[in-house]
Write an enzyme that holds these catalytic residues in place. Structure first.
Site: not given
Ligand code: ARG
Length: 261
Positions: A57, A82, A127, A156, A250
């Site tokens: 990612d 991550r 998140r 997000h 992203c």
């Molecule tokens: N697969 C990543 C996650 O779920 C995607 C992140 C996308 N980034 C963003 N800025 N919305 O963390």
């Protein structure tokens, strides 16, 4: 930005990720390169992070930090998959010589922080922890407005809201709680409103330099709205990166450096 050399959908940490869907990594790199070139053609400088195996990612560079005036509030990722990315971003900002503030609270950088009108709009609900909003305000010395996200497809802030100019935004109201929608209406009564189709097409995951709006090619309705408002939409096909739950914004961590004195 970070090239998607090791991009894959190997785990699922958002509603878009399905590890059983095949991903064309080569195509992902091609599509990402088109985005990088479009930014360069518009006169923007792009710095690159070195992609690391085992961090699929990492291409979503927006999540690594948020910076204002050369002060950087670092990320602390929600999911262990991550977590190691945070340090790679920190090293980058150290090399730039910017002031780096280590976070104690969970936050995913520009994924959940948008800079507009000298303040930060901040998302929580999926998140970033609400406590990180107060921490960011103390780190950056800018007002932080908390907004609650309620739809798992828009996990997000940057999937539901984007900054268009120094003082204007576009957003999809349905991604926010009713009280947070009222906050947005109070602060930005003239904001551009996007519909659910634009949002699901990742149209709001855009980057605007005030003139050019780089956005997912599938968001044709939003592109038309932007054009009607005087922007120059730059549509980009990022089909592979969408499988990881991301698009243009992203992939881009915007660098807001020290102000010239
Ligand atoms: N697969 C990543 C996650 O779920 C995607 C992140 C996308 N980034 C963003 N800025 N919305 O963390």
């Amino acid at each position: 930005m970070c090239p998607p050399e090791h991009f894959a959908v190997e785990y699922s940490i958002n509603a878009w990720m399905d590890p059983s869907t095949p991903v064309d990594a080569e195509l992902a790199v091609k599509q990402w390169t088109t985005l990088r070139e479009a930014l360069a053609a518009a006169g923007h400088t792009v710095h690159l992070l070195t992609p690391q195996p085992g961090l699929p990612d990492m291409v979503y560079a927006a999540n690594g930090a948020v910076s204002v005036d050369g002060v950087v509030y670092g990320a602390r990722f929600r999911y262990p998959q991550r977590a190691p990315e945070a340090q790679l971003h920190r090293d980058f900002y150290y090399r730039l010589g910017w002031t780096f503030v280590e976070p104690a609270e969970i936050n995913e950088g520009e994924g959940d922080f948008a800079f507009v009108r000298g303040m930060l709009l901040a998302g929580h609900g999926f998140r970033t922890a609400p406590a990180a909003h107060a921490e960011a305000q103390e780190a950056l010395g800018r007002p932080v407005i908390s907004l609650r996200l309620v739809d798992p497809r828009f996990y997000h802030l940057d999937t539901a809201l984007a900054t268009l100019t120094d003082d204007t935004i576009v957003y999809f109201p349905g991604a926010f709680s009713e009280p947070s929608q009222r906050v947005l209406r109070q602060l930005f009564p003239d904001a551009m409103i996007a519909d659910e189709t634009d949002a699901v097409a990742f149209g709001l995951n855009l980057v605007s330099d005030g003139r050019n709006a780089f956005l997912n090619a599938e968001a044709t309705g939003l592109a038309a709205k932007l054009a009607a408002a005087g922007f120059h939409p730059v549509p980009l096909d990022l089909s592979e990166l969408k499988k990881g739950g991301g698009s243009v914004k992203c992939c881009i961590a915007e660098l807001r450096g020290p102000r010239a004195i």
